[in-house]
Design an enzyme around this catalytic site. Structure first.
Site, mmCIF file in Angstrom:
data_model
loop_
_atom_site.group_PDB
_atom_site.id
_atom_site.type_symbol
_atom_site.label_atom_id
_atom_site.label_comp_id
_atom_site.label_asym_id
_atom_site.label_seq_id
_atom_site.Cartn_x
_atom_site.Cartn_y
_atom_site.Cartn_z
ATOM 1 N N GLY A 14 0.817 -1.217 0.000
ATOM 2 C CA GLY A 14 0.000 0.000 0.000
ATOM 3 C C GLY A 14 0.842 1.254 0.000
ATOM 4 O O GLY A 14 0.485 2.263 0.610
ATOM 5 N N ALA A 51 8.687 13.860 -6.167
ATOM 6 C CA ALA A 51 8.774 14.712 -7.362
ATOM 7 C C ALA A 51 8.317 13.897 -8.562
ATOM 8 O O ALA A 51 8.627 12.708 -8.672
ATOM 9 C CB ALA A 51 10.211 15.185 -7.568
ATOM 10 N N LYS A 79 5.815 21.922 -10.385
ATOM 11 C CA LYS A 79 7.201 21.627 -10.763
ATOM 12 C C LYS A 79 7.362 21.904 -12.254
ATOM 13 O O LYS A 79 6.687 21.289 -13.084
ATOM 14 C CB LYS A 79 7.519 20.157 -10.450
ATOM 15 C CG LYS A 79 8.879 19.721 -10.976
ATOM 16 C CD LYS A 79 9.198 18.283 -10.627
ATOM 17 C CE LYS A 79 10.466 17.834 -11.332
ATOM 18 N NZ LYS A 79 10.759 16.405 -11.120
ATOM 19 N N VAL A 186 1.870 -10.263 5.229
ATOM 20 C CA VAL A 186 1.905 -11.542 4.514
ATOM 21 C C VAL A 186 3.135 -12.324 4.965
ATOM 22 O O VAL A 186 4.254 -11.807 4.927
ATOM 23 C CB VAL A 186 1.932 -11.309 2.981
ATOM 24 C CG1 VAL A 186 2.236 -12.601 2.239
ATOM 25 C CG2 VAL A 186 0.614 -10.707 2.517
ATOM 26 N N LEU A 334 8.694 -0.432 -6.886
ATOM 27 C CA LEU A 334 10.076 -0.774 -6.534
ATOM 28 C C LEU A 334 10.355 -2.271 -6.639
ATOM 29 O O LEU A 334 11.497 -2.680 -6.814
ATOM 30 C CB LEU A 334 10.379 -0.288 -5.104
ATOM 31 C CG LEU A 334 10.313 1.235 -4.910
ATOM 32 C CD1 LEU A 334 10.480 1.593 -3.436
ATOM 33 C CD2 LEU A 334 11.365 1.945 -5.750
#
Ligand code: FAD
Length: 494
Positions: A14, A51, A79, A186, A334
């Protein structure tokens, strides 16, 4: 390889990746497909990633998130680009400003006219022709699509935002549309009879959550794609030497600049991301050249305000999974790979990863061809971003530290070498389909890092000297007066 219809999707994680995936899938897929997200408050999120680049605005629009609500809820700011300070040589800066620089002619891009003028002695700077750059350094902002009374595009912009607040906003939107959230850790996976197919996830308290398709958004842990299915992680650290970051928020600055700062140091670089309520800071560095104490002391000496929390050390490995989709597990965020945040690309790669998953979403059964195409496109995208990031390191002219010397002398991927040499010799640029970064982005970094084209396209020779001077002068004047009439950035975020 086949399964039945996809009726249940389970997202593990999450963070920004998990909630972006949940919100986008819920928006795109029919309601009869259930979406469950499991996250663990105990583990938490990586807590950085603030960013972005301009396509984030389309994501918000697709999700029906109003810009004012978004800015208020996430403490967001505008930005206009990234200021690279000390990257070519110490004491010099340039910007990768979003949007076009100058105006292209049908058969000849603007930079050829600029290159010709420069070769003929004109001293104007490439960024004199960037509306974004001029507005950024003046601290101005206006969300208009065109410069009034011209056919010149207005500012191209993205946002800075508080990552935790953005994930909360996405969570509220996703839950309101029917995404089910389960809090829990988990501990194990339930395998199915088919190789590389999971049947479910088991929480540490014994609960089981079954699904047909799993999206691994578990962050660097890569719990499903890596730990369970064993998909290898390819390292790109031969080209991108930084492997650690230290992040720390500091008190806000005034006035709030509408751009990110990327400040080169002796063995890495520092980011400053200005938000409404604070500044996000961090230092990305190479552990071969600096230890944590050296990096920390450089970061703390260069904060733009008072530190607001304990610095957090984040080790990372630059690279990507050999495959982003294996069996019935798709990795997003990631868990699928990481390129350092120099060009703020990770959140965007989440956006394109989920969009790609929607495009290739199995109609009935998961088929090998869909998986292969998804993986091929994912890799192409990652490699193109990788090359763009390497460019910044490779083209430096700093000789004041071994880190920068090592970067300048490294071999780069052939794909990147070809681009640099073509531009250096001819001012031309390979057109790549589906490249995330526009020619304008590549040009700004090449020029900013010191590559000046030795020649220009013959079409740019068509104008007389007087016409060329008038053309460039007119464009500078138009940009200047447009910026003059813009309100300060603060008006946008009030
Ligand atoms: P995480 O935020 O780590 O979330 C992982 C989730 O998985 C968490 O909810 C966690 O609780 C859950 N989880 C893990 N294991 C379990 C388990 N066993 N059981 C239950 N739940 C579990 N990107 C940008 O676009 N711009 C930037 O400026 C930028 N800066 C960055 C700076 C640094 C130093 C780093 C490292 C990254 C940066 N990124 C940036 C990348 C960006 O932070 C990430 O892409 C983004 O936050 C998404 O992370 P994530 O959701 O994949 O992982």
């Amino acid at each position: 390889m086949e399964t039945g219809n996809i009726g249940n999707i389970v997202i593990l994680g999450g963070g920004t990746a998990g909630w972006m995936t949940a919100a986008l899938l819920r928006r795109a897929l029919p309601e009869k497909i259930s979406i469950t997200l499991i996250e663990s408050d105990q583990i938490g999120t990586v807590g950085v990633g603030e960013a972005t680049i301009p396509p984030i605005r389309q994501l918000n629009q697709v999700l029906g998130i109003d810009e004012r609500e978004f800015l208020r809820e996430t403490q967001g700011t505008a930005k206009l680009g990234i200021m690279f300070e000390g990257w070519r040589v110490n004491g010099e800066s340039y910007m990768h400003a979003f949007g076009p620089v100058g105006k292209n002619f049908p058969f000849c891009d603007f930079h050829h006219y600029w290159a010709r003028a420069r070769i003929e002695g004109d001293g104007s700077d490439y960024w004199d022709y960037s509306l974004n750059y001029q507005a950024a350094i003046a601290g101005k902002f206006s969300a208009v699509s065109k410069i009034p009374a011209t056919n010149f595009s207005g500012l191209s912009y993205a946002y800075h935002f508080d990552a935790g607040l953005y994930a909360s906003l996405l969570r509220r939107h996703a839950e309101a549309k029917g995404v089910l959230r389960i809090e829990g850790k988990v501990g194990d996976v339930l395998n199915s009879s088919r190789r590389d197919f999971l049947a479910g996830l088991q929480l540490e308290d014994g609960r089981e959550v079954c699904g047909d398709l799993f999206v691994d958004c578990s962050g660097f842990a890569g719990l499903l794609i890596g730990q369970s299915l064993g998909v290898r992680y390819l390292s790109w650290d031969d080209w991108l030497p930084c492997d650690r970051a230290i992040a720390v928020p500091s008190s806000g600055v005034a006035p709030i600049p509408p751009f990110t700062r990327s400040i080169a140091h002796d063995a890495g670089w520092q980011w400053q991301i200005p938000l409404q309520h604070r500044t996000g800071n961090g230092l990305v560095f190479s552990s071969t050249h600096w230890d944590d104490d050296q990096a920390l002391s450089v970061l703390m000496r260069n904060l733009p305000g008072e530190p607001l929390a304990e610095p957090k050390i984040i080790p990372f490995k630059t690279g990507c999974r050999e495959k982003q989709w294996q069996g019935n597990v798709v990795s997003i965020g990631l868990s699928s790979g990481f390129l350092e945040p120099l060009e703020s690309t990770s959140i965007h790669l989440i956006q394109t990863g989920v969009t790609r998953l929607i495009n290739f979403f199995p109609h009935q059964k998961i088929c090998d061809e869909e998986i292969a195409e998804f993986n091929r496109l994912s890799r192409l995208e990652l490699e193109s971003v990788r090359d763009f990031i390497i460019l910044h390191y490779k083209l430096n002219e700093r000789r004041d530290s071994s880190f920068w010397q090592d970067c300048a002398s490294m071999d780069v991927p052939d794909s990147l070498h070809r681009k640099i040499e073509l531009f250096r010799k001819t001012g031309k640029f390979p057109k790549e389909a589906d490249s995330l970064f526009s020619d304008s982005a590549w040009l700004q970094v090449m020029i900013g890092q010191g590559v000046r084209p030795k020649s220009y396209h013959p079409a740019a020779g068509d104008l007389t000297e007087k016409q060329l001077r008038a053309f460039l002068q007119g464009m500078r004047a138009m940009i200047g007066s447009s910026v003059e009439s813009m309100p300060p950035h603060a008006h946008f975020i009030l």
